[in-house]
Design a protein around this motif. Structure first.
Motif, short mmCIF file in Angstrom:
data_model
loop_
_atom_site.label_atom_id
_atom_site.label_comp_id
_atom_site.label_asym_id
_atom_site.label_seq_id
_atom_site.Cartn_x
_atom_site.Cartn_y
_atom_site.Cartn_z
N GLU A 114 -0.71 4.70 6.26
CA GLU A 114 -1.94 5.08 6.98
C GLU A 114 -3.19 4.78 6.17
O GLU A 114 -4.24 4.48 6.72
CB GLU A 114 -1.93 6.57 7.31
N ARG A 115 -3.07 4.86 4.86
CA ARG A 115 -4.21 4.63 3.98
C ARG A 115 -4.29 3.17 3.51
O ARG A 115 -5.04 2.84 2.62
CB ARG A 115 -4.13 5.57 2.78
N ASN A 116 -3.49 2.31 4.13
CA ASN A 116 -3.46 0.88 3.83
C ASN A 116 -3.02 0.57 2.40
O ASN A 116 -3.42 -0.44 1.83
CB ASN A 116 -4.81 0.21 4.13
N LEU A 117 -2.20 1.42 1.84
CA LEU A 117 -1.61 1.19 0.52
C LEU A 117 -0.23 0.59 0.74
O LEU A 117 0.80 1.20 0.47
CB LEU A 117 -1.54 2.51 -0.26
N TYR A 118 -0.22 -0.63 1.27
CA TYR A 118 1.00 -1.23 1.77
C TYR A 118 2.06 -1.47 0.70
O TYR A 118 3.23 -1.24 0.93
CB TYR A 118 0.69 -2.54 2.50
N GLU A 119 1.67 -1.95 -0.45
CA GLU A 119 2.65 -2.21 -1.52
C GLU A 119 3.33 -0.91 -1.95
O GLU A 119 4.55 -0.88 -2.15
CB GLU A 119 1.99 -2.90 -2.71
N LEU A 120 2.54 0.15 -2.10
CA LEU A 120 3.13 1.45 -2.46
C LEU A 120 4.06 1.94 -1.36
O LEU A 120 5.13 2.48 -1.64
CB LEU A 120 2.02 2.48 -2.71
N ALA A 121 3.63 1.76 -0.12
CA ALA A 121 4.46 2.20 1.01
C ALA A 121 5.78 1.44 1.05
O ALA A 121 6.84 2.03 1.31
CB ALA A 121 3.70 2.03 2.32
N ILE A 122 5.73 0.15 0.77
CA ILE A 122 6.97 -0.64 0.73
C ILE A 122 7.90 -0.09 -0.35
O ILE A 122 9.11 0.07 -0.12
CB ILE A 122 6.67 -2.14 0.49
N TYR A 123 7.35 0.22 -1.50
CA TYR A 123 8.16 0.77 -2.58
C TYR A 123 8.82 2.08 -2.15
O TYR A 123 10.02 2.29 -2.34
CB TYR A 123 7.31 0.99 -3.83
N ASP A 124 8.03 2.99 -1.55
CA ASP A 124 8.57 4.30 -1.18
C ASP A 124 9.53 4.21 0.00
O ASP A 124 10.51 4.95 0.06
CB ASP A 124 7.44 5.30 -0.94
N LYS A 172 2.69 -7.27 7.82
CA LYS A 172 1.26 -7.12 7.52
C LYS A 172 0.88 -7.88 6.25
O LYS A 172 -0.22 -8.40 6.14
CB LYS A 172 0.90 -5.65 7.37
N LEU A 173 1.80 -7.91 5.30
CA LEU A 173 1.54 -8.60 4.03
C LEU A 173 1.99 -10.06 4.04
O LEU A 173 1.99 -10.72 3.00
CB LEU A 173 2.23 -7.84 2.88
N LYS A 174 2.40 -10.53 5.22
CA LYS A 174 2.85 -11.91 5.41
C LYS A 174 4.07 -12.26 4.55
O LYS A 174 4.23 -13.39 4.12
CB LYS A 174 1.70 -12.89 5.15
N LYS A 175 4.90 -11.29 4.32
CA LYS A 175 6.17 -11.50 3.61
C LYS A 175 7.27 -11.58 4.68
O LYS A 175 8.07 -10.67 4.86
CB LYS A 175 6.44 -10.36 2.63
N PHE A 176 7.25 -12.70 5.40
CA PHE A 176 8.07 -12.84 6.60
C PHE A 176 9.56 -12.89 6.31
O PHE A 176 10.36 -12.39 7.09
CB PHE A 176 7.60 -14.05 7.40
N ALA A 177 9.96 -13.48 5.20
CA ALA A 177 11.38 -13.54 4.87
C ALA A 177 11.92 -12.13 4.61
O ALA A 177 13.02 -11.79 5.08
CB ALA A 177 11.61 -14.43 3.64
N ASP A 178 11.14 -11.31 3.91
CA ASP A 178 11.56 -9.93 3.66
C ASP A 178 11.63 -9.14 4.96
O ASP A 178 12.56 -8.36 5.17
CB ASP A 178 10.60 -9.25 2.69
N ALA A 179 10.64 -9.35 5.83
CA ALA A 179 10.64 -8.67 7.13
C ALA A 179 11.87 -9.08 7.93
O ALA A 179 12.54 -8.24 8.52
CB ALA A 179 9.36 -9.00 7.91
N ASN A 180 12.15 -10.37 7.91
CA ASN A 180 13.31 -10.88 8.65
C ASN A 180 14.61 -10.28 8.10
O ASN A 180 15.51 -9.93 8.87
CB ASN A 180 13.35 -12.40 8.58
N LYS A 231 7.25 -12.13 15.58
CA LYS A 231 6.13 -12.00 14.63
C LYS A 231 6.43 -12.74 13.34
O LYS A 231 5.53 -13.32 12.74
CB LYS A 231 5.85 -10.53 14.32
N THR A 232 7.69 -12.74 12.93
CA THR A 232 8.03 -13.42 11.68
C THR A 232 8.15 -14.92 11.89
O THR A 232 7.78 -15.70 11.03
CB THR A 232 9.33 -12.87 11.06
N THR A 233 8.64 -15.35 13.05
CA THR A 233 8.83 -16.79 13.28
C THR A 233 7.53 -17.47 13.70
O THR A 233 7.30 -18.61 13.34
CB THR A 233 9.92 -17.06 14.33
N LYS A 234 6.68 -16.80 14.47
CA LYS A 234 5.39 -17.40 14.85
C LYS A 234 4.59 -17.74 13.61
O LYS A 234 3.99 -18.78 13.51
CB LYS A 234 4.58 -16.44 15.72
#
Length: 182
Positions: A104-114, A138-146, A168-171
């Protein structure tokens, strides 16, 4: 409470707490009811009273953290979540709740870790995986999302229900590929 008669429920919990000031259940539920009534200050006081008696109470600490986030007391929310994770390091819910606040606070890297920590503690929780996949997108890490999406499919989530996520990942990949060709 089940009928969502918040004022009536608050009056009942007031009665119990007047007779038993340290009734932890009544304090917790009155805090919840006060939150529903948008009486955040009173809800906070009830959570704090509960935590003064049992500082490691999981639900009370989580409730206070989420209340602080909702009431835009962001620093206090993060402080409470860090205390919760410290007190309950083996709780996937604690790590996921922290990740949710970080997201929610846009701390995406921390959120991924947690979310990763939550997933390691509860590997079959599809909500954690989907939230992490969303962050990867959101971080354009499409392979990880996939990878997370494929893991969801392996856990029994239908590929069809995840089709928008896969797109979203393939587009993004196709756009990158077409830019390289030009």
């Amino acid at each position: 409470m089940q009928l969502e008669q918040w004022e009536y429920a608050k009056d009942e919990y007031d009665y119990v707490i007047n007779h038993e000031p340290l009734n932890l259940t009544a304090l917790f539920f009155r805090a919840y009811v006060n939150e529903k009534l948008h009486r955040y200050h009173f809800a906070r006081l009830d959570y704090q009273s509960l935590l003064s008696v049992v500082p490691s109470n999981f639900e009370g600490r989580l409730g206070l953290a989420l209340l602080n986030q909702k009431d835009k007391h962001y620093t206090e929310a993060m402080d409470q979540m860090h205390i919760l994770v410290e007190q309950h390091p083996d709780s996937a819910v604690a790590h996921a709740a922290l990740a949710g606040i970080e997201k929610e606070r846009n701390l995406y890297e921390l959120a991924i870790y947690d979310y990763g920590k939550a997933i390691s503690l509860d590997p079959t929780n599809t909500d954690y995986l989907l939230n992490r996949a969303d962050l990867y997108i959101k971080l354009k890490k499409f392979a990880d999302a996939n990878d997370d999406l494929e893991r969801l499919v392996a856990l029994g989530v239908s590929r069809t229900s995840l089709e928008d996520w896969f797109q979203k990942t393939t587009k993004k990949k196709k756009r990158k590929a077409s830019r390289k060709i030009e």
